[in-house]
Design an enzyme around this catalytic site. Structure first.
Site, PDB file in Angstrom:
ATOM      1  N   ARG A 187       0.796  -1.220   0.000  1.00 29.90           N
ATOM      2  CA  ARG A 187       0.000   0.000   0.000  1.00 29.90           C
ATOM      3  C   ARG A 187       0.835   1.280   0.000  1.00 29.90           C
ATOM      4  NH1 ARG A 187      -4.360   0.620   4.648  1.00 29.90           N
ATOM      5  NH2 ARG A 187      -4.801  -1.481   3.916  1.00 29.90           N
TER       6      ARG A 187
ATOM      7  N   HIS B 273      -7.515  -5.372  -7.887  1.00 29.64           N
ATOM      8  CA  HIS B 273      -7.363  -4.558  -6.667  1.00 29.64           C
ATOM      9  C   HIS B 273      -8.650  -4.582  -5.842  1.00 29.64           C
ATOM     10  CE1 HIS B 273      -4.869  -1.687  -4.509  1.00 29.64           C
ATOM     11  NE2 HIS B 273      -5.879  -0.843  -4.409  1.00 29.64           N
TER      12      HIS B 273
ATOM     13  N   TYR C 256     -17.987  10.475 -15.993  1.00 26.76           N
ATOM     14  CA  TYR C 256     -17.883  11.606 -16.937  1.00 26.76           C
ATOM     15  C   TYR C 256     -16.507  11.709 -17.594  1.00 26.76           C
ATOM     16  CZ  TYR C 256     -22.105  13.172 -14.495  1.00 26.76           C
ATOM     17  OH  TYR C 256     -23.353  13.252 -13.945  1.00 26.76           O
TER      18      TYR C 256
END
Length: 747
Positions: A36, A82, A126
């Site tokens: 991470r 993931h 978008y």
């Protein structure tokens, strides 16, 4: 009941809590560190970024292809590789596309991907994205066994352990993250400079990090700015892997005509939000912490343009900007902590040279793996081509065997001594491939592949050839991102912070106003607006009264001397206003509980003070040496109980007049008193009992003046003081007639 009649209690296994916690927390810590927070030194990526790149490759989002909705990319990353939240993946994707966050963006975004003001990107449904040329370089050769693959979290797919990384991504784009017990922060650098340093390391692998600074002089931030850190400090940071860089905004003075001007900021420090910067500066302006600044305005369009209007045209532009650099994020510190995963497994803090050397070793490993993969493919193809050439040489017999034999494959293998692969290739050949032209092309291909095979075998056998090939690849990267390209040119410059007087900068940050500083006997301080002439109307708490009051400016420093001989520094602007009794000085400075205030005065640079203890010892000190930058103050007069500090009088002449509690007065030249920065000092007057009552420094030519309790003034001339004149450490003579009974020069 459990099995065989046992109670559930019998099935519980006791576990030591300490070892259980240690085991589980260690597993969590390792997961955070490895998967991470820390980047891999080889490709400079964390797992989430690597998975985004891999998913975009599988979606064929190459730079020359069209854009795809980010929701599609995030969905693939989350579903296949993931197993975390979609917002975390999208945030990582957005950052890789922001030209103000990443020096060399890995994602080419279309749509609203946020801005330097701190506004968020539009929703993933978008926005659209595809890979950039940099991302293509990072993935180059991934399909050619360049890196290892491992199972994904659900073991349904495969993902790369690391990317081939033909681009020095770790240092070029930087990284930041907080793991368990460790963190990383790597600022971005210029890719062309990193390539130059890498090429030098290939020839001279033992080069120290500080010597690489002639290639990599410092970070290169996407938002530009000016680094004002010293070269020695940066060299130390690159050598140890830990340090920091002071970065300032880029600005220039813009003339408006008739002597008027404004300061225009065109670049701000890395990772500073423009809107927050302007908001904070406006707050400081409203709270009157920036007296040289009249107004701040944001006139930015695509480029940054922050206009700073001075209070008047007489303001020094450098002084205005220095005050802003000290109080706002127009100057910020970017830390360096090159804590990365070596080999994808071991966390450690590396130097600049170590980072580049490990990247080069990875490039060598990738080159060898790709070369072996290519060699294997060539050998397979040469085997096929060898069989086809045999077929062309014996075309009639091959056709006969295929037409007449029941087992043509076995017959071909036995007749022409072919391999199984070659026999299959002949049988799979189309009739159209029997033309003469095809035979010539196969022969040409065979020759070319044989030549390529020899070259690859020579490459794999020679360490020198491998580094030569890697150097060529790095030179290509340098050419693509060279200083003459828009993306590659250096954006951050280096400079020195102007050597401005610290006192002048301090003044520039405080609005200059007249105040009257009032200190009570019990140590309460306040600052009344204006210069008061009459102090008789001041109010105090019960049992308290006036100790000292004097005029000052809000830009002044107030020096406060305590009974133990310490001198504390308090800015006049920090004193509470005139309402009430003020605040105790004890809460403004770190003073001992049994210590008390003796006196206070305005600091005048260069001025001298006669520091005197109750027992009659003292020295002349320069006020500049008394100023302290911390709450602890400075020890000036060394005193041991029962002695204590008593006076700090200004040296305004060449003669000292000292009066003891025994009412004996001595007059002697001030030059007989030692000048020290701190200490016990020398004896000024000798006593059998008691100590000093009062002391004064005056000009002998003007005579010695005192005032009685009625306010009347008395002056004794040089001649009239003859019998009290002597050397320091004498006892002196009884005070002249008319001297106040209080033993003080001011009644």
């Amino acid at each position: 009941m459990g099995k065989n009649g046992e109670s559930p209690k019998d099935e519980i296994t006791p576990i030591d809590l300490k070892s259980a916690l240690e085991e589980r927390y260690l597993a969590y810590a390792l997961s955070t560190i490895m998967h991470r927070a820390l980047p891999d030194v080889r490709d400079g990526l964390k797992p989430v970024h690597r998975r985004i790149m891999h998913a975009m490759r599988l979606l064929r989002l190459d730079p020359d292809r069209g854009y795809v909705k980010c929701a599609r990319i995030v969905g693939d990353v989350m579903g296949k590789f993931h197993p975390h939240g979609d917002s975390a993946i999208y945030d990582a994707l957005v950052r890789l596309a922001q030209s103000f966050s990443v020096r060399y963006p890995l994602v080419d975004g279309q749509g609203n991907f946020g801005n330097v003001d701190g506004d968020n990107a539009a929703a993933m449904r978008y926005t659209e994205a595809k890979m950039t040329e940099v991302a293509s370089l990072l993935l180059e050769g991934i399909a050619e066994d360049a890196v290892d693959f491992r199972d994904t979290y659900n073991e349904e797919d495969r993902e790369p352990v690391v990317l081939p990384g033909a681009f020095p991504n770790l240092l070029a784009n930087g990284s930041s993250g907080i793991a368990v017990g460790m963190a990383t922060n790597i600022p971005p650098h210029n890719a062309a400079e990193l390539c130059d340093a890498a090429l030098h390391l290939i020839k001279h692998p033992n080069t120290k990090s500080r010597d690489l600074m002639r290639f990599v002089p410092g970070p290169d931030f996407p938002t530009g700015g000016i680094i004002v850190e010293s070269a020695d400090s940066m060299a130390e940071a690159y050598e140890t892997g830990r340090g920091g860089f002071r970065v300032r905004a880029r600005w220039h003075k813009e003339d408006l005509g008739r002597g008027n001007w404004v300061a225009v900021v065109t670049e701000i420090p890395y990772q500073v939000q423009k809107s927050r910067l302007i908001e904070k500066t406006a707050e400081l302006l409203l709270s009157r912490k920036l007296p040289l600044l009249e107004d701040i305005a944001d006139e930015s369009a695509e480029d940054i343009r922050i206009v700073l209007t001075p209070k008047s045209r007489a303001v020094d532009p450098e002084l205005l900007m220095e005050s802003l650099f000290r109080l706002t994020d127009l100057e910020s510190r970017v830390s360096l902590n090159m804590n990365v995963l070596s080999g994808g497994k071991v966390p450690g803090v590396l130097s600049l040279a170590d980072c580049l050397l490990q990247w080069l070793e990875h490039r060598k490993d990738v080159l060898i793996r790709r070369s072996r993969h290519r060699l294997g493919k060539i050998e397979q193809r040469l085997e096929v081509l060898g069989g086809l050439l045999i077929a062309y040489l014996n075309l009639d017999e091959v056709i006969r065997i295929i037409r007449e034999e029941d087992e043509p494959k076995q017959e071909l293998i036995q007749t022409f001594d072919l391999t199984d692969v070659q026999a299959n290739a002949i049988l799979d050949m189309r009739l159209r491939n029997l033309r003469k032209l095809e035979e010539m092309e196969i022969r040409r291909e065979h020759e070319n592949l044989t030549e390529e095979k020899a070259g690859l075998e020579a490459l794999l056998a020679s360490d020198e050839e491998q580094w030569k090939t890697i150097s060529g690849q790095i030179r290509e990267v340098r050419k693509t991102f060279g200083p003459k390209t828009d993306l590659g040119r250096r954006r951050t410059d280096f400079g020195d912070a102007p050597a401005k007087d610290l006192a002048a900068i301090h003044e520039a940050m405080i609005e200059k106003e007249p105040v009257t500083v009032v200190l009570s006997k019990k140590g309460w301080a306040r600052a009344l607006k204006g210069h008061l002439a009459d102090m008789s109307n001041l109010s105090f708490k019960d049992g308290d009264g006036l100790k000292v009051a004097f005029h000052a400016q809000t830009t002044d420093k107030i020096l406060v001397m305590s009974r133990f001989g310490r001198v504390y520094t308090i800015g006049a602007d920090r004193l509470p206003g005139g309402r009430g009794a003020g605040e105790p000085i004890r809460i403004m400075v770190d003073m001992e509980n049994d210590d008390d205030i003796v006196t206070a005065f305005v600091h005048k640079p260069g001025a001298r003070r006669l520091m005197v203890s109750k027992a009659g010892y003292g020295f002349v000190g320069v006020e500049d040496d008394l100023v302290a930058n911390t709450r602890k103050g400075k020890q000036a007069l060394n005193v041991k109980a029962p002695d204590e500090a008593a006076f700090a009088v200004p040296v305004t002449g060449g003669t000292v007049a000292i009066v003891g509690e025994n009412r004996k007065m001595l007059v002697f030249p001030v030059e007989q008193v030692a000048e020290l920065t701190r200490g016990k000092g020398v004896r000024l007057q000798r006593y059998k009992d008691g100590g000093v009552s009062d002391v004064q420094v005056f000009n002998l030519s003007d005579g010695l003046t005192w005032h009685d309790s009625a306010g009347r003034s008395f002056t004794r001339s040089n001649e009239e003081l003859l019998e009290w004149k002597g050397d320091r450490a004498m006892t002196g003579r009884m005070v002249p007639k008319g001297f106040p009974k209080s033993g003080k020069f001011d009644g």
